[in-house]
Design a protein around this motif. Structure first.
Motif, PDB file in Angstrom:
ATOM      1  N   GLY A   1     -11.587   5.449 -11.046  1.00  0.00           N
ATOM      2  CA  GLY A   1     -12.024   5.862 -12.375  1.00  0.00           C
ATOM      3  C   GLY A   1     -13.421   6.440 -12.324  1.00  0.00           C
ATOM      4  O   GLY A   1     -14.077   6.436 -11.285  1.00  0.00           O
ATOM      5  N   ASP A   2     -13.877   6.927 -13.466  1.00  0.00           N
ATOM      6  CA  ASP A   2     -15.141   7.652 -13.546  1.00  0.00           C
ATOM      7  C   ASP A   2     -16.148   6.822 -14.329  1.00  0.00           C
ATOM      8  O   ASP A   2     -15.964   6.568 -15.520  1.00  0.00           O
ATOM      9  CB  ASP A   2     -14.893   8.998 -14.254  1.00  0.00           C
ATOM     10  CG  ASP A   2     -16.141   9.862 -14.290  1.00  0.00           C
ATOM     11  OD1 ASP A   2     -17.250   9.332 -14.051  1.00  0.00           O
ATOM     12  OD2 ASP A   2     -16.008  11.052 -14.578  1.00  0.00           O
TER      13      ASP A   2
ATOM     14  N   ARG B   1     -18.886   7.566 -15.500  1.00  0.00           N
ATOM     15  CA  ARG B   1     -19.488   8.300 -16.611  1.00  0.00           C
ATOM     16  C   ARG B   1     -18.575   8.252 -17.855  1.00  0.00           C
ATOM     17  O   ARG B   1     -19.055   8.095 -18.970  1.00  0.00           O
ATOM     18  CB  ARG B   1     -19.759   9.752 -16.198  1.00  0.00           C
ATOM     19  CG  ARG B   1     -20.624  10.514 -17.182  1.00  0.00           C
ATOM     20  CD  ARG B   1     -20.863  11.928 -16.746  1.00  0.00           C
ATOM     21  NE  ARG B   1     -21.953  12.069 -15.813  1.00  0.00           N
ATOM     22  CZ  ARG B   1     -21.826  12.357 -14.519  1.00  0.00           C
ATOM     23  NH1 ARG B   1     -20.621  12.529 -14.000  1.00  0.00           N
ATOM     24  NH2 ARG B   1     -22.877  12.480 -13.756  1.00  0.00           N
ATOM     25  N   GLN B   2     -17.252   8.328 -17.626  1.00  0.00           N
ATOM     26  CA  GLN B   2     -16.306   8.249 -18.743  1.00  0.00           C
ATOM     27  C   GLN B   2     -16.347   6.860 -19.384  1.00  0.00           C
ATOM     28  O   GLN B   2     -16.315   6.713 -20.609  1.00  0.00           O
ATOM     29  CB  GLN B   2     -14.883   8.577 -18.277  1.00  0.00           C
ATOM     30  CG  GLN B   2     -14.692  10.011 -17.795  1.00  0.00           C
ATOM     31  CD  GLN B   2     -15.076  11.027 -18.861  1.00  0.00           C
ATOM     32  OE1 GLN B   2     -14.786  10.837 -20.054  1.00  0.00           O
ATOM     33  NE2 GLN B   2     -15.767  12.093 -18.458  1.00  0.00           N
ATOM     34  N   ARG B   3     -16.419   5.814 -18.534  1.00  0.00           N
ATOM     35  CA  ARG B   3     -16.464   4.450 -19.062  1.00  0.00           C
ATOM     36  C   ARG B   3     -17.745   4.240 -19.882  1.00  0.00           C
ATOM     37  O   ARG B   3     -17.735   3.640 -20.954  1.00  0.00           O
ATOM     38  CB  ARG B   3     -16.422   3.423 -17.900  1.00  0.00           C
ATOM     39  CG  ARG B   3     -15.114   3.441 -17.107  1.00  0.00           C
ATOM     40  CD  ARG B   3     -14.962   2.189 -16.251  1.00  0.00           C
ATOM     41  NE  ARG B   3     -15.921   2.091 -15.173  1.00  0.00           N
ATOM     42  CZ  ARG B   3     -15.718   2.579 -13.931  1.00  0.00           C
ATOM     43  NH1 ARG B   3     -14.574   3.178 -13.621  1.00  0.00           N
ATOM     44  NH2 ARG B   3     -16.642   2.437 -13.004  1.00  0.00           N
TER      45      ARG B   3
ATOM     46  N   MET C   1     -19.474   6.560 -21.461  1.00  0.00           N
ATOM     47  CA  MET C   1     -19.420   7.299 -22.738  1.00  0.00           C
ATOM     48  C   MET C   1     -18.686   6.483 -23.800  1.00  0.00           C
ATOM     49  O   MET C   1     -19.072   6.473 -24.963  1.00  0.00           O
ATOM     50  CB  MET C   1     -18.761   8.666 -22.541  1.00  0.00           C
ATOM     51  CG  MET C   1     -19.708   9.679 -21.892  1.00  0.00           C
ATOM     52  SD  MET C   1     -19.006  11.329 -21.790  1.00  0.00           S
ATOM     53  CE  MET C   1     -19.047  11.822 -23.523  1.00  0.00           C
ATOM     54  N   LYS C   2     -17.636   5.787 -23.348  1.00  0.00           N
ATOM     55  CA  LYS C   2     -16.885   4.953 -24.312  1.00  0.00           C
ATOM     56  C   LYS C   2     -17.756   3.811 -24.822  1.00  0.00           C
ATOM     57  O   LYS C   2     -17.747   3.491 -26.008  1.00  0.00           O
ATOM     58  CB  LYS C   2     -15.625   4.385 -23.642  1.00  0.00           C
ATOM     59  CG  LYS C   2     -14.483   5.369 -23.648  1.00  0.00           C
ATOM     60  CD  LYS C   2     -13.210   4.737 -23.123  1.00  0.00           C
ATOM     61  CE  LYS C   2     -12.155   5.823 -22.952  1.00  0.00           C
ATOM     62  NZ  LYS C   2     -11.267   5.561 -21.825  1.00  0.00           N
TER      63      LYS C   2
END
Lengths: 258, 80, 374
Positions: free
Chosen positions: C356-357, C359-361, C363-364
């Protein structure tokens, strides 16, 4: 007393030029401008303490031709670079050599502020009304109606604006000590140009502020004319728009007799 | 009697642009169509007599290719 | 010398002067303007060159010219001004003349704001100007460190004939802390063999970034890379905090690193085995130190005041071998220690996925914090 005949050298290649052959096209007046600057450096004995700043454009390799220290600037930034050198080494003779794209287009900010500050540098500005190195596009000094590869139907001042008269513009600034325009199209004007180059360096030596000699020049290759036709074209078309003259001469310079 | 002069053309530099030819007041310069310089140009040369060593050719030369000489009378002291 | 209460911008300016600065060229921009103002008073008083340029474009090119004389010279600016300097930077890199540049980073992109940020990381560390070149980038986390790094910056710039950035942020520039200034060093009396100062009794010298034959330009690029290899081998600098038994390591630089240290201390008080690696050189990046930690830690938390620009450099080293999380604030927002502490606590409780990323986690998790509404 007897009278004999002896050979006297009337003219020889100035010592302030290197031995390099110049890359300019045959008949290009860049070579005349280089030669005159070198002759003046010889006459004033300033070669060893001169530092030149080369531009971007046809004269990008000017540093190969002068036998003095030289740096190569980014496009239009020669006056800023010269400022940095002069501020660190105020007793050196610092000069820039710039074309019309370099000085009057991309480097307009740097040249105006160098003049406005009265930066004690000398600028030799070659105006040939065209972009030489990129092969003939419109310059800020291209004449109204003049055809170039980026004004193929001639410069239309309605959409492309008017040419810039840099000597007149910069002479208005209080920091300017010596701002003149000369031409390189015939022997008389070339002699006048040389005197102006001398006075520009004298301005700097005396700490009288910013000096610039605008030199009307040819670009036979991109004008599509022979070298001889180019001299005639310069005289007939450029001089009416860019009059030869002294636009700013500091009082202290007026006493100098050359 | 007009001064007598002559020029030397450095063929390393001369590009045969003819700026000197057109300005020569004595009309004694022309390109040498029988010669090519190392760069492949026809160099300028003196044609005939009449050069006065005025130096105008050198003033026009964009390549600083010319050396100009003039014969001048000099007074020499005989009594050493 | 005794400690005194000093503002970061002024401390950096005075440190440069004491390091033997001969010329300063700059343009006012918040939040670094006090630095320029200090120079405007001190440099002329010492008989040295100071000039307020007409723009950052002019300032960097004045600096370029001044650097060609072999003198110690510098400029300073903040993010939008640094963007304008990118042209000159590339020329300076290509000409191999030493300069020092202080970037007091502010919130962006665009005009942004004047609050502290680390959003210039990529532009500074990974180039910005055209062509292949690598500046040294030093990131202070206190006024004292800013002083020390400014002095070091000149020595490194001259040693390697390279650009050295001191990348501070608005916080370092604006805050006042007790710090000690170095003694005044004399101006140098000898100039390097390449310096352009007039060809008096010697062959002329040319300084240029032109190598018109690609073969020569390639050789020049190779030389730049060889110097860069030396810099990477010799000049990595960092600080370690509580790493001996840490199973989670926070990585943060500058102000973010300093705030992270507060969070790490708080977490330690709760018994969490967490440490901090604070890169001082962002370039060269302390990749070998991170590599060594991978063997013995359960995970990394990268903390920055941007959207994860250094994060990518960490991920490049970690290569998915241990979990990496990210926490950042952007646009001039500065994280509170509690925010970072919460991240450390969460990592000690939860299993962080290897895939997984991060950065995506992040942002959430950040969306509710900034009251994000689609």
């Amino acid at each position: 007393m007897d009278t004999t005949l002896s050979a006297q050298i009337v003219y020889q290649r100035p010592q302030s030029l290197t031995e390099a052959t110049m890359h300019y096209c045959p008949g290009c007046t860049h070579g005349i401008a280089h030669r005159l600057i070198a002759e003046v450096m010889d006459e004033m004995g300033i070669r060893e303490r001169s530092i030149g700043v080369a531009p971007v454009g046809c004269s990008v390799f000017a540093y190969n031709y002068f036998d003095c220290d030289f740096v190569e600037a980014a496009h239009g930034r020669a006056p800023a670079m010269a400022t940095g050198i002069k501020r660190l080494l105020p007793d050196r003779i610092v000069f820039t050599y710039q074309g019309d794209g370099d000085l009057a287009s991309i480097g307009m900010g740097e040249i105006v502020h160098a003049a406005g500050r009265g930066e004690n540098i000398s600028v030799f500005f070659i105006n040939n009304a065209i972009y030489g190195m990129t092969s003939g596009q419109m310059a800020p000094t291209t004449l109204p109606g003049q055809k170039t590869t980026s004004s193929p139907r001639g410069r239309d001042v309605e959409t492309m604006g008017y040419p810039l008269r840099m000597a007149e513009l910069l002479a208005n600034l209080d920091g300017a000590g010596y701002v003149v325009r000369r031409s390189l199209h015939d022997p008389k004007n070339i002699r006048m140009a040389k005197k102006a180059i001398r006075l520009a360096f004298e301005t700097q030596l005396r700490g009288l502020g910013f000096s610039m000699v605008e030199l009307l020049s040819t670009c036979s290759t991109n004008w599509g004319l022979s070298p001889l036709e180019s001299l005639k074209w310069l005289e007939e078309h450029m001089i009416p728009y860019y009059p030869i003259g002294d636009f700013k001469v500091a009082d202290a310079l007026k006493e100098i007799k050359l | 009697m007009p001064a007598k002069g002559w020029i030397e053309v450095n063929e390393v530099y001369c590009k045969g642009c003819e700026l000197c030819v057109s300005e020569c007041p004595q009309h004694v310069l022309a390109l040498d169509m029988g010669r090519l310089t190392p760069k492949g140009y026809h160099p300028v040369m003196l044609i005939g007599d009449g050069c006065t060593g005025c130096g105008i050719c050198a003033i026009m030369c964009p390549e600083a290719a010319l050396t100009v000489y003039r014969e001048t009378p000099q007074k020499v002291s005989v009594a050493a | 010398m005794a400690k005194e209460l000093l503002k970061g911008n002024i401390a950096m300016a005075e440190a440069a002067i004491r390091a033997g600065l001969e010329g300063y060229f700059g343009y006012p921009i918040t939040p670094q303007t006090e630095l320029l103002e200090w120079m405007s008073e001190r440099m002329p008083a010492l008989g040295r060159a100071f000039l307020q340029a007409e723009s950052e474009v002019a300032a960097i090119n004045m600096l370029y010219g001044a650097a060609c004389t072999g003198a110690r010279v510098m400029t300073s600016s903040s993010s939008p001004g640094i963007s304008l300097m990118m042209e000159g930077l590339s020329y300076i890199a290509g000409t191999e003349v030493p300069v020092v540049i202080i970037d007091v980073v502010r919130g962006g992109p665009g005009l942004g704001n004047i609050a502290p940020s680390q959003g210039d990381y990529n532009q500074i560390v990974h180039g910005g100007g055209h062509g292949d070149y690598h500046p040294i980038v030093l990131a202070p986390a206190s006024v004292q460190e800013a002083i020390d790094l400014v002095v070091l910056a000149f020595d490194l710039a001259e040693k390697y004939r390279t650009i050295v950035f001191v990348m501070a942020d608005g916080n370092i520039g604006q805050m006042m802390e007790p710090a000690e200034l170095p003694p005044m060093r004399p101006i140098k009396s000898e100039y390097p063999h390449w310096a352009v100062r007039g060809a008096m009794g010697r062959e002329r010298r040319i300084l240029s970034s032109i190598y018109i034959d690609p073969k020569d330009e390639e050789v020049t690029n190779y030389r730049l890379m060889q110097v860069w290899n030396q810099i990477q081998a010799n000049e990595v600098r960092y600080r370690e905090y509580f790493l001996e038994d840490a199973d989670t390591v926070v990585i943060g630089f500058g102000t973010a690193g300093r705030i992270a240290l507060s969070a790490v201390r708080a977490a330690r008080a709760e018994g969490i085995k967490v440490g901090l690696l604070r890169p001082i050189t962002l370039s060269p990046f302390p990749a070998p130190q991170i590599e060594n930690l991978i063997q013995r830690v359960k995970g990394f938390l990268v903390v920055e005041m941007n959207a994860g620009q250094m994060l990518d450099d960490v991920l490049k080293v970690v290569k998915g071998r241990v979990p990496v999380e990210f926490y950042g604030r952007m646009g001039g927002m500065v994280p509170f220690p509690d925010e970072i502490l919460a991240e450390i606590q969460r990592m000690s409780r939860e299993d962080i996925p290897l895939d997984g990323d991060p950065r995506q986690r992040w942002m959430k998790r950040l969306a509710p914090v900034i009251h994000w509404q689609n």
